[in-house]
Design a protein around this motif. Structure first.
Motif, PDB file in Angstrom:
ATOM      1  N   LYS A  23      -1.696 -38.221 -13.218  1.00  0.00           N
ATOM      2  CA  LYS A  23      -1.802 -36.775 -13.368  1.00  0.00           C
ATOM      3  C   LYS A  23      -1.105 -36.053 -12.227  1.00  0.00           C
ATOM      4  N   SER A  24      -1.205 -36.622 -11.034  1.00  0.00           N
ATOM      5  CA  SER A  24      -0.577 -35.966  -9.892  1.00  0.00           C
ATOM      6  C   SER A  24       0.937 -36.086  -9.953  1.00  0.00           C
ATOM      7  N   THR A  88      -6.829 -28.913 -19.045  1.00  0.00           N
ATOM      8  CA  THR A  88      -8.097 -29.489 -18.595  1.00  0.00           C
ATOM      9  C   THR A  88      -8.277 -29.267 -17.096  1.00  0.00           C
ATOM     10  N   ASP A  89      -9.531 -29.323 -16.657  1.00  0.00           N
ATOM     11  CA  ASP A  89      -9.828 -29.130 -15.231  1.00  0.00           C
ATOM     12  C   ASP A  89      -9.152 -30.197 -14.373  1.00  0.00           C
ATOM     13  N   GLU A  90      -9.058 -31.425 -14.922  1.00  0.00           N
ATOM     14  CA  GLU A  90      -8.442 -32.513 -14.148  1.00  0.00           C
ATOM     15  C   GLU A  90      -6.991 -32.188 -13.806  1.00  0.00           C
ATOM     16  N   HIS A  91      -6.276 -31.623 -14.775  1.00  0.00           N
ATOM     17  CA  HIS A  91      -4.884 -31.261 -14.512  1.00  0.00           C
ATOM     18  C   HIS A  91      -4.794 -30.009 -13.644  1.00  0.00           C
ATOM     19  N   GLN A  93      -6.593 -28.868 -11.342  1.00  0.00           N
ATOM     20  CA  GLN A  93      -6.853 -29.034  -9.912  1.00  0.00           C
ATOM     21  C   GLN A  93      -5.647 -29.608  -9.171  1.00  0.00           C
ATOM     22  N   ASN A  94      -4.688 -30.145  -9.925  1.00  0.00           N
ATOM     23  CA  ASN A  94      -3.464 -30.663  -9.308  1.00  0.00           C
ATOM     24  C   ASN A  94      -2.309 -29.661  -9.355  1.00  0.00           C
ATOM     25  N   GLN A  99       1.395 -22.321 -11.347  1.00  0.00           N
ATOM     26  CA  GLN A  99       1.478 -23.238 -12.487  1.00  0.00           C
ATOM     27  C   GLN A  99       0.286 -23.055 -13.427  1.00  0.00           C
ATOM     28  N   ARG A 100      -0.907 -22.938 -12.852  1.00  0.00           N
ATOM     29  CA  ARG A 100      -2.107 -22.732 -13.678  1.00  0.00           C
ATOM     30  C   ARG A 100      -1.987 -21.450 -14.493  1.00  0.00           C
TER      31      ARG A 100
END
Length: 645
Positions: A23-24, A88-91, A93-94, A99-100
């Motif tokens: 993901k990172s 998703t939250d997982e993405h 946060q990176n 970008q968000r």
């Protein structure tokens, strides 16, 4: 057993680490670049089809808009499915904040969430309502086939024939709103269905997405309440003078008949200063409009646009592009049926920006030109932003920029600079001219505020209360009586649909943007005048040729919607709060003068009206949702037949 457990645990840790690593390592910037380019291309196709229809209303162009809308909705669904994994939250946060923000905007489907057949039906409803509006004509005793622009607008602006104004007021609503009432009920049904699919309650929640503030409705009403004291004084002053000219037509409840305000919808009142010269605070001086309109008859429409371009250029902004001059429609075409409502267009193609306006040679339309060209400057300045940021910081920002320029352009000092007012007259009568000018501005800017609030307050209520679809016109007049103190010239009923006589209702354009723009433009103006040009008297400020003012504006415009609008507002003027302080400062001389006039003439302020006095209760003709269901059912059958064949 213990070594086996350690081995298993190690594999779990390794697997989790690989997921995090994968993901990172996602190249979010590359994905965003591709998706922004895709949506830019699709918007370009959709907007081009809409431009072709509004500049030449034909069945063929209608079909192309429906086709383009269907393709755009299909694309947006596909795009959402391809990027939803990154929401998703997982993405998140990176991701960086930027970008968000882009992914969240790309992930908002809006009305594209409707299935194909419902999406087609929803678009067709809007097309039919706009077609009713744009094709409407009326006949009077002396003339036939009168259109809104320029015919009816001109009559309202220049006539004092009460019976003619009343006749036109009624007939315009008969050929527009009354004919689209059932369409609007269907529009509400499908729009609310889309909103619920997105997790919202109603259409207005979808509209509010770009405002990024849950309390925006409450804030708008607070701002209106802050300004009602000034509005009520203007209302009382205007009613006093109208009573001297139309005494037999004035109700006893303190309201003003809607057809007597110099405008088809009673939204701006400044035309009265030309038709009733004694309404000016200093009636010995000619009205600004009368004098300037006479001079503008010797101009071409293109010269009016070039004057506006020169104003923006004097601030250090770019000239209009070659495509602008080649593709814009600045005068009404007589060879086709077209939408005359003035509008500015970002075609989402390199340097292609356009205005469509059936321009009249009047001060009012000169102001409109500056307003629309303000939109174009906004488009030009954020053209290089990602497609999802090619918008105003909020919808009100976009409207405020053009009006900000108008505040400077319409000052007597500036009008003298550009040769539209006599310089010697300015020097001899500046204080008196400024009072007349302030009254003119208030009869446009302040008179407009309750109207602009009502347009969306009415829709918010209808969208959120199913029962109101049977009482839409009654509720419309409840609000107009309550907030505007304006009454219909004859009793209305649910067979009528008076909101539909205003373009933005059939066009589905939210209107609170115009209210907010009228607040922001004065805050912008105060900042540029007092912090940049160092002008003490706000109402006399003209920042023409001030490159520092232009520099600050350009920096704000270039941001588009890349940040929350409150942050952009704070960066520009030093505060994130919307306030009426600048308006009260601007109109301070007028406010004092009106108070004295009202006291000296013992004029009552306010009104006490009941909707029952203006409404006939009878069986409504709202229609119901089964017509939608049947249309969608037919479309579904056709689709199945095509697949089988």
């Amino acid at each position: 057993m213990w070594p086996s457990f350690l081995a298993t645990f190690s594999w779990i840790l390794l697997f989790g680490y690989m997921i995090i690593l994968s993901k990172s390592e996602v190249n979010y910037d590359e994905i965003l670049h591709e998706e922004n380019e895709k949506i830019r291309i699709e918007r370009q196709k959709s907007i081009k089809a809409q431009w072709n229809l509004e500049s030449n209303i034909t069945d063929y162009n209608e079909e192309l808009v429906t086709k383009a809308s269907k393709e755009y909705d299909h694309f947006r669904k596909q795009q959402y499915n391809s990027i939803k994994q990154y929401l998703t939250d997982e993405h998140k946060q990176n991701m960086t904040k930027n970008q968000r923000r882009q992914f969240e905007r790309l992930g908002f489907l809006g009305f594209s969430i409707l299935d194909e057949n419902e999406g087609i039906e929803f678009k067709n409803i809007q097309i039919q309502m706009e077609k009713i509006y744009s094709g409407a004509t009326i006949n009077t005793e002396l003339q036939t086939n009168l259109t809104l622009e320029p015919d009816l607008t001109e009559i309202f602006a220049t006539s004092t024939n009460e019976s003619l104004l009343k006749d036109i007021w009624i007939k315009w609503r008969d050929v527009t709103g009354k004919k689209m009432r059932k369409h609007f009920v269907d529009y509400v049904y499908l729009g609310n269905k889309a909103a619920k699919s997105l997790g919202y309650n109603s259409i207005d929640d979808v509209w509010m997405f770009d405002w990024e503030k849950d309390s925006i409705k409450q804030e708008v009403e607070r701002l209106l309440n802050d300004l009602m004291n000034l509005y009520e004084k203007i209302h009382a002053y205007v009613r006093f003078h109208l009573a001297q000219n139309y005494n037999q037509s004035m109700p006893n409840d303190g309201t003003i008949p809607a057809h007597l305000l110099g405008n088809m919808w009673g939204q701006t009142w400044s035309n009265l200063l030309s038709t009733i010269p004694t309404m000016q605070l200093k009636p010995n001086l000619p009205s600004l409009d009368s004098e300037i309109n006479e001079k503008l008859q010797n101009w071409t429409v293109k010269q009016m646009f070039q004057m506006s371009e020169k104003f923006f250029n004097s601030l250090g902004m770019e000239n209009m592009t070659r495509q602008f001059w080649e593709q814009s429609i600045i005068e009404k075409r007589n060879d086709v049926e077209m939408v005359c409502h003035a509008s500015a267009w970002d075609m989402f193609q390199m340097h292609d920006f356009r205005i469509k306006q059936c321009t009249r040679k009047t001060l009012e339309d000169l102001v409109t030109i500056h307003h629309e060209m303000g939109h174009i400057q906004y488009y030009m300045n954020y053209e290089n932003k990602p497609a999802v940021y090619r918008e105003g910081a909020n919808p009100g920002f976009h409207e405020a920029i053009g009006d900000l320029m108008s505040l400077s352009v319409i000052t007597p000092v500036h009008l003298a600079k550009v040769g539209l007012l006599n310089r010697s007259q300015i020097e001899q009568n500046l204080d008196d001219l400024n009072l007349n000018y302030q009254l003119r501005m208030a009869m446009d800017k302040i008179a407009f505020l309750p109207f602009s609030f009502i347009i969306d307050k009415w829709r918010w209520d209808v969208f959120n209360d199913d029962k109101l679809t049977n009482h839409m016109n009654r509720h419309w007049w409840e609000l107009r009586l309550k907030y505007q103190g304006i009454s219909p010239p004859i009793k209305r009923s649910e067979k009528d649909f008076d909101p539909g006589s205003k373009y933005h209702i059939p066009a589905g354009v939210e209107y609170v943007r115009y209210f907010v723009s009228h607040i922001l433009q004065f805050q912008f103006y105060k900042h540029l005048c007092q912090n940049v040009t160092k002008m003490d008297k706000l109402y006399q400020c003209d920042f023409y040729e001030n490159k520092m003012a232009g520099k600050q504006l350009i920096e704000m415009l270039q941001k588009g919607s890349s940040d929350h609008w409150e942050n952009i507002l704070k960066d520009f003027i030093g505060t994130s709060e919307m306030s009426t302080d600048a308006i009260y400062e601007y109109f301070a001389p007028l406010n004092r003068t009106l108070s004295d006039f009202i006291m000296n003439n013992k004029i009552s302020v306010g009104w006490n009206a009941k909707v029952d006095d203006y409404f006939i209760e009878e069986e409504n003709s709202s229609g119901s949702t089964p017509s939608i269901t049947m249309n969608i059912f037919i479309l579904t059958l056709i689709s199945i037949f095509i697949m089988i064949s």
